[in-house]
Design a protein around this motif. Structure first.
Motif, mmCIF file in Angstrom:
data_model
loop_
_atom_site.group_PDB
_atom_site.id
_atom_site.type_symbol
_atom_site.label_atom_id
_atom_site.label_comp_id
_atom_site.label_asym_id
_atom_site.label_seq_id
_atom_site.Cartn_x
_atom_site.Cartn_y
_atom_site.Cartn_z
ATOM 1 N N ASN A 170 0.836 -1.193 0.000
ATOM 2 C CA ASN A 170 0.000 0.000 0.000
ATOM 3 C C ASN A 170 0.873 1.247 0.000
ATOM 4 O OD1 ASN A 170 -2.006 1.889 0.228
ATOM 5 N ND2 ASN A 170 -2.555 1.396 2.348
ATOM 6 N N PHE A 172 -0.256 4.300 -0.367
ATOM 7 C CA PHE A 172 -0.979 5.438 0.176
ATOM 8 C C PHE A 172 -0.765 5.489 1.686
ATOM 9 C CE2 PHE A 172 -5.228 7.228 1.596
ATOM 10 C CZ PHE A 172 -4.850 8.539 1.373
ATOM 11 N N GLY A 204 -5.379 4.848 4.945
ATOM 12 C CA GLY A 204 -4.104 4.409 4.392
ATOM 13 C C GLY A 204 -3.365 3.538 5.392
#
Length: 327
Positions: A170, A172, A204
């Motif tokens: 991830n 983000f 996030g």
């Protein structure tokens, strides 16, 4: 403003005692209007509508010296409209400063922090001055985009988004929002102080709510600009997690400002850390509304390994001018 007839040039040169109001009527009224609100650009065939000098947000955000330079050298010298002529040969420096002070006084409202207190942005310390800015920051493999908006005389809101391209699934990293209020300023002492809070929701990579109330200050006692900040950290389910103390010092040398900051983190649980941040702030545009900075984080105290990190940002003060003007 338009070019000054030779008779007015001669009159201004012979009358150093003229008031700012009289000089404004002679030099500026035809474009900016008697009240400073501006004459319609179409009626004078101007490229850009004249600035509304009674609009306090615009008339207070820049320094008096910047206004004096623009009036003296003309708009073209700062990448602005060619319709703004240079008055450097029309009057003395004292007359130009007098007309600038009169033009800035047309705002007519007290309580707007002057642009002289808008010190260059540092890496760590939150500026105490409220403003309109877009900032893009890169710290090693982490990036952040910040949008700041000034509201009225002393409030500022902020929204940010973070990414991290470090090989994890991830990229983000999260978002944040902040509110800041200029609590006090003093033009003569060249100092100001603000309070605020930044909130990070569980979005996030962030897995819990986090809030950071802070106090920020800035001062320029002589030639050095000193900025500082005290930050507290509150985490959901954990309560107060710690405090951070930030201090930076810089000095302007032409279009650059060498700075150094120190950040001292004192967690409730865990090891304390101390890092230094040498950096170089650079005014990129002639107007000064676009700037950048390059430097590094140098950890001095804290957990091993303590690796240096490169840091850089570019900012656009969109309250001063559009991005492509002022170059």
């Amino acid at each position: 403003m338009i070019a000054v007839p030779l008779a007015l040039v001669w009159l201004a040169a012979q009358s150093p005692g003229d008031s700012g109001a009289t000089l404004f009527a002679d030099w500026c009224k035809s474009c900016h209007g008697a009240d400073g609100r501006g004459t319609p650009a179409a009626s004078l065939r101007l490229e850009v509508p004249p600035a509304d000098l009674k609009e306090c947000k615009g008339s207070t955000a820049e320094t008096e010296d910047r206004w004096v330079a623009i009036v003296t050298q003309g708009g073209a010298a700062f990448g602005l409209s060619l319709d703004m002529p240079a008055f450097g040969e029309a009057g003395t420096p004292q007359q130009i400063r007098a007309v600038v002070r009169y033009a800035r006084s047309l705002c007519g409202e007290l309580g707007w922090p002057p642009g002289e207190l808008n010190f260059p942005r540092a890496f760590l310390v939150e500026k105490a001055y409220p403003e309109d800015e877009v900032v893009i920051t890169d710290e090693a493999r982490g990036q952040e985009v910040i949008y700041e908006r000034r509201w009225g005389k002393r409030f500022q809101t902020e929204a940010s988004a973070r990414t991290a391209f470090d090989g994890q699934p991830n990229a983000f990293d999260g978002i944040g929002a902040a509110l800041k209020y200029n609590l006090w300023y003093n033009r003569e002492r060249r100092a100001l102080a603000s309070v605020g809070v930044e909130v990070t929701p569980p979005v996030g990579r962030q897995d819990r709510w986090e809030a950071e109330p802070f106090v920020a200050f800035g001062a320029e006692p002589r030639t050095l600009a000193v900025q500082g900040q005290i930050v507290g950290t509150w985490e959901e389910s954990e309560g107060i997690a710690g405090f951070e103390y930030r201090l930076g010092v810089g000095r302007q040398v032409g279009r650059v400002v060498p700075m150094v900051e120190a950040g001292w983190t004192v967690p409730v649980n865990g090891e304390r850390t101390l890092s230094f941040y040498p950096q170089m702030w650079v005014r990129l545009s002639r107007l000064g509304h676009v700037a950048g900075s390059l430097g590094a984080e140098l950890p001095a105290v804290g957990p091993e390994p303590r690796h240096p990190r490169l840091i850089a940002f570019v900012l656009w003060d969109y309250g001063d001018a559009p991005l492509l003007r002022g170059w």
